[in-house]
Structure formats: structure tokens, C-alpha cells
Write an enzyme that holds these catalytic residues in place. Structure first.
Site, short mmCIF file in Angstrom:
data_model
loop_
_atom_site.label_atom_id
_atom_site.label_comp_id
_atom_site.label_asym_id
_atom_site.label_seq_id
_atom_site.Cartn_x
_atom_site.Cartn_y
_atom_site.Cartn_z
N CYS A 28 -28.81 13.43 0.76
CA CYS A 28 -30.00 14.13 0.27
C CYS A 28 -30.93 14.33 1.47
CB CYS A 28 -30.71 13.32 -0.82
SG CYS A 28 -29.63 12.94 -2.22
N CYS B 32 -40.14 4.68 -1.26
CA CYS B 32 -38.94 5.38 -1.72
C CYS B 32 -38.46 6.37 -0.68
CB CYS B 32 -39.23 6.19 -2.99
SG CYS B 32 -39.70 5.20 -4.37
N GLU C 164 -31.95 -2.94 4.47
CA GLU C 164 -33.32 -3.35 4.16
C GLU C 164 -33.48 -3.69 2.68
OE1 GLU C 164 -35.88 -1.11 7.60
OE2 GLU C 164 -35.39 0.11 5.86
N CYS D 228 -36.50 -4.52 -4.58
CA CYS D 228 -35.74 -3.27 -4.45
C CYS D 228 -34.59 -3.57 -3.48
CB CYS D 228 -36.67 -2.18 -3.91
SG CYS D 228 -35.83 -0.62 -3.59
N CYS E 47 -25.86 5.61 3.45
CA CYS E 47 -25.59 6.34 2.21
C CYS E 47 -24.84 7.62 2.56
CB CYS E 47 -26.89 6.69 1.49
SG CYS E 47 -26.61 7.44 -0.14
N CYS F 117 -34.26 12.27 2.16
CA CYS F 117 -34.21 10.81 2.12
C CYS F 117 -33.75 10.28 3.48
CB CYS F 117 -33.23 10.37 1.03
SG CYS F 117 -32.93 8.59 1.00
N1 SAH Z 1 -29.08 6.61 -4.30
C1 SAH Z 1 -29.78 6.17 -5.47
C2 SAH Z 1 -30.68 5.00 -5.17
C3 SAH Z 1 -31.86 5.31 -4.29
S1 SAH Z 1 -33.30 5.14 -5.23
C4 SAH Z 1 -30.52 7.32 -6.06
O1 SAH Z 1 -30.55 8.38 -5.47
O2 SAH Z 1 -31.03 7.20 -7.18
C5 SAH Z 1 -34.48 5.86 -4.23
C6 SAH Z 1 -35.25 6.92 -4.96
O3 SAH Z 1 -36.18 7.50 -4.06
C7 SAH Z 1 -34.34 8.03 -5.40
O4 SAH Z 1 -34.83 8.59 -6.60
C8 SAH Z 1 -34.51 9.01 -4.28
O5 SAH Z 1 -34.11 10.32 -4.62
C9 SAH Z 1 -35.97 8.89 -4.00
N2 SAH Z 1 -36.34 9.39 -2.68
C10 SAH Z 1 -35.53 9.63 -1.63
N3 SAH Z 1 -36.24 10.10 -0.59
C11 SAH Z 1 -37.51 10.15 -0.99
C12 SAH Z 1 -38.72 10.51 -0.34
N4 SAH Z 1 -38.74 10.91 0.92
N5 SAH Z 1 -39.86 10.42 -1.06
C13 SAH Z 1 -39.85 9.97 -2.33
N6 SAH Z 1 -38.76 9.60 -2.99
C14 SAH Z 1 -37.59 9.69 -2.32
#
Ligand code: SAH
Length: 364
Positions: free
Chosen positions: A128, A348, A104, A117, A124, A131
Site C-alpha cells: 500500500c 498508523c 516494532e 499494537c 509487509c 503505508c
Molecule cells: N496490514 C493490515 C494491518 C495494518 S493495520 C491492514 O492493512 O489492515 C494499520 C492500519 O493503518 C491499516 O488500516 C492501514 O491501512 C492504516 N494505514 C497505513 N498507512 C497509514 C497512514 N500513513 N496513515 C494512516 N493510516 C495508515
């Protein structure tokens, strides 16, 4: 164009491009062999400056376009376009050319500019728990062309609205620094050929220390964002499992070394999870880490977006504001990221490309 036929390295002959956007200028020139040299320039400008689909680059004859499309197909097949925020947020769901890998891209329109974005991996591996991409797991790396084509296709969409894409954030699916060479290839093309300055490009990482070190050796001044979410190892091990491999001490050393070379402010991302990382203690630990960098890190607070595999909620707005004030009382600037496209799962952490996710609760 960043690779002319003359500049082509001897071994790159062996590397056949997979797609139109993976091809270098030299490789396009090979397909256009026998044509005047300016044809490649016209094609390149059509693809990257005007963001046109091949069939609309009419400076090339129809038979040439046909030959190109047969030899170098595009990578992304549009499956679905979802729209939110009265059209201001658009999420593209693509299928990669090799079959089963959905990815996406999100296009966000603001008053006078747009941000794209992009995804860097199909899925991935960082796992985490909060996410959606992490919940669904890893499929494969994206190529330079697959990353760049996302930017081109989203820019084409923005152009129809007479808007210009001014910012690129590597914050879609995947961990950019676990696919650093392809990400860097894409950065060079976005900066050099699409004309989006490196200063308007942000690479976000979960904290892959060797990747940060490689990025520090790259010449262009891209922005670095670190997804911190916790400022003590015990909690970060739980929220961001890769912390067990690259604990905070090593991560901060890498950030400090990066700053020494680049002297560009780093930002910390902090998804605010109710009762988990939004307490006075968390604010104080975060402020300490931010202030340990020079210049002080900027903090982006992201109220946690809901995902299927994580039961704990996001901090409410009053709590987010209180946390931001605590940071600012200690001299750390924080902005609250406005959530875009939560209703179409475009915000995000919500990009799962329709992949099934592991349902479970993993909150501390
Ligand atoms: N893998 C990279 C790029 C992803 S950026 C990274 O972790 O930085 C996406 C951002 O959104 C990251 O900061 C991630 O931690 C955050 N994120 C992930 N799940 C989320 C959620 N449920 N709500 C808000 N932010 C989230």
C-alpha cells in the site's frame, strides 16, 4: 496452559520450538524433565500471567532458569524504546534473534487501561503506497512466539506503570491474514494464557479473502477490521494493490459470510487522504458498503499520517468531520481515530522499523 504433556499431538515432537515463547507447555516440560510437574505451571504463570522475564521467575532454581535460557532463548532484543504523548505512547524497536529483521510494537496508555499494537510480519508484502511498512517491503513471517513475546514485553512495561493491557490490536507491521496460522496461535495464547479476552482482540486485514474465510472457522470471537480506504475498485486498486486480486465484490461477500458465522460487527478503516478518498462521492460509496453488511459496519477514520514515500497529505480536521457527518447522515457510525505517537513514527502506517523506504510520489 493450552497444551499439557498429555495433549501433545504425536507429530509435534518433530517441531522443535525456536524460542521460549514458541514453546508449548509440553515442550517446556521436556526441557524441565525430571522436575515435578508443577514447575511447568509455575513457569507458565510467570511468563504469561505475571509477564516476568525468566530471570525473575524465582519459583524456579537458578540452574533451571539457566538451562531454560540456553535451550530456549527469547526472540526479541530491544534496540530502542521511543516515548511520546508525555509517556502515554511507547514504541519498541526490536531485533529478531536471527539477525537483521527489525520489527516494532506500540504500547498506548489510556486513562484506565492500555492497548498493544503488535506486528505480525517483519515488513509487509501488500505494498500500500501510503503505508511506511508497505513502502519498505517484506522480510519474513513472524512466529507465534515472536508475536506473543511482543505482547508480554509490552505488558511488562505497562505493569511498571501499574496499568493493565486490556486490548490487543494486530495493526502493527505486516498483514495478519497473510500469516494467519501464527496469528491464530498468538490469539489463543493471548486469550487463553494471558487472560485478555478474544472480544478485546482485533485482527486488521487489508482484505485477504481466504484469510477472512479461515478466520471465520476459528472458534474465538475476535474483532475483524478491514482496511478499506476506497469503496470503488478503480480507486482501491490504486491505493491497496491487493484489491486487484480480491476486488470489493469478493471482499464484501467474504465479510458477509464472516458475519453470518460470527455475528460480530466488522469495522472498516479509512485513512483520509486529501482530495483522494475524502469527497462526498467517497462518503456515499463507503456508506453504501457499510450498510450492505448486517450489522452495519462501523467506520474508523484515520487522518493520514505522513510517511516518507507518499507525498499527498492527510485530510484536515474540518474535512474529516465533514466526512464523518456525511456518513452519519446516511446512518453509518464513524469514529475518528486519535493519532498517537506521530512524532516518534508510531502512528498508523508509520512503522518501518528504521528500514529504508522507497521515495516517490504515488498519489492520484
Ligand atoms: N496490514 C493490515 C494491518 C495494518 S493495520 C491492514 O492493512 O489492515 C494499520 C492500519 O493503518 C491499516 O488500516 C492501514 O491501512 C492504516 N494505514 C497505513 N498507512 C497509514 C497512514 N500513513 N496513515 C494512516 N493510516 C495508515
Amino acid at each position: 496452559m493450552n497444551t499439557t504433556p498429555q495433549e501433545q499431538s504425536p507429530d509435534s515432537d518433530a517441531l522443535r520450538p525456536r524460542s521460549l515463547y514458541d514453546a508449548t507447555g509440553a515442550q517446556l516440560a521436556e526441557v524441565l524433565a525430571g522436575e515435578p510437574a508443577y514447575r511447568v505451571k509455575q513457569l507458565w504463570a510467570g511468563m504469561y500471567e505475571q509477564c516476568k522475564p525468566l530471570e525473575d521467575i524465582t519459583t524456579l532454581s537458578a540452574p533451571l532458569r539457566k538451562r531454560l535460557s540456553e535451550e530456549l532463548p527469547t526472540s526479541l532484543l530491544l534496540v530502542r524504546e521511543s516515548v511520546s504523548d508525555k509517556g502515554d505512547t511507547v514504541k519498541f524497536l526490536w531485533q529478531l534473534a536471527d539477525g537483521n529483521h527489525p520489527i516494532e510494537t506500540v504500547l498506548m496508555h489510556y486513562a484506565d487501561r492500555a492497548t498493544v499494537c503488535v506486528s505480525t510480519q517483519a515488513g509487509c508484502a501488500m505494498a500500500c503506497g501510503f503505508c511506511a511498512t508497505g513502502q519498505a517491503g517484506f522480510n519474513r513471517q513472524l512466529t507465534v512466539g515472536e508475536i506473543v513475546e511482543q505482547v508480554v514485553r509490552a505488558s511488562r512495561h505497562a505493569k511498571q506503570r501499574k496499568q493493565r493491557v486490556a486490548n490487543i490490536v494486530f495493526m502493527g507491521m505486516g498483514e495478519p491474514l497473510a500469516n494467519e496460522p501464527a496469528v491464530w496461535g498468538a490469539v489463543e495464547r493471548i486469550h487463553g494464557d494471558m487472560g485478555i479476552s478474544a472480544r478485546h482482540i482485533t485482527v486488521s486485514t487489508v482484505g485477504i479473502v481466504p484469510g477472512i474465510r479461515t478466520l471465520a472457522t476459528r472458534p474465538l470471537p475476535v474483532n475483524l477490521a478491514v482496511s478499506l480506504h476506497a469503496a470503488r475498485d478503480e480507486l482501491r486498486d490504486d491505493l491497496v494493490p491487493i484489491n486487484k486480486r480480491y476486488p470489493l465484490k469478493d471482499l464484501m461477500t467474504a465479510c458477509r459470510d464472516y458475519l453470518r458465522v460470527k455475528n460480530r460487527r466488522i469495522s472498516f478503516e479509512w485513512a483520509m487522504i486529501a482530495g483522494v478518498n475524502d469527497t462526498a462521492r467517497d462518503a456515499s460509496e463507503l456508506a453504501k458498503l457499510a450498510l450492505s453488511l448486517q450489522p452495519t459496519a462501523h467506520v474508523n477514520l484515520i487522518p493520514l499520517n505522513p510517511t516518507p514515500g507518499f507525498a499527498t497529505r492527510g485530510t484536515d480536521m474540518a474535512g474529516v468531520r465533514r466526512f464523518a457527518e456525511r456518513l452519519s447522515d446516511r446512518g453509518v457510525n464513524a469514529t475518528v481515530r486519535r493519532n498517537r505517537g506521530t512524532d516518534i513514527d508510531a502512528a498508523c502506517g508509520q512503522l518501518a522499523a528504521g528500514q529504508p523506504v522507497v521515495i516517490g510520489t504515488k498519489a492520484k
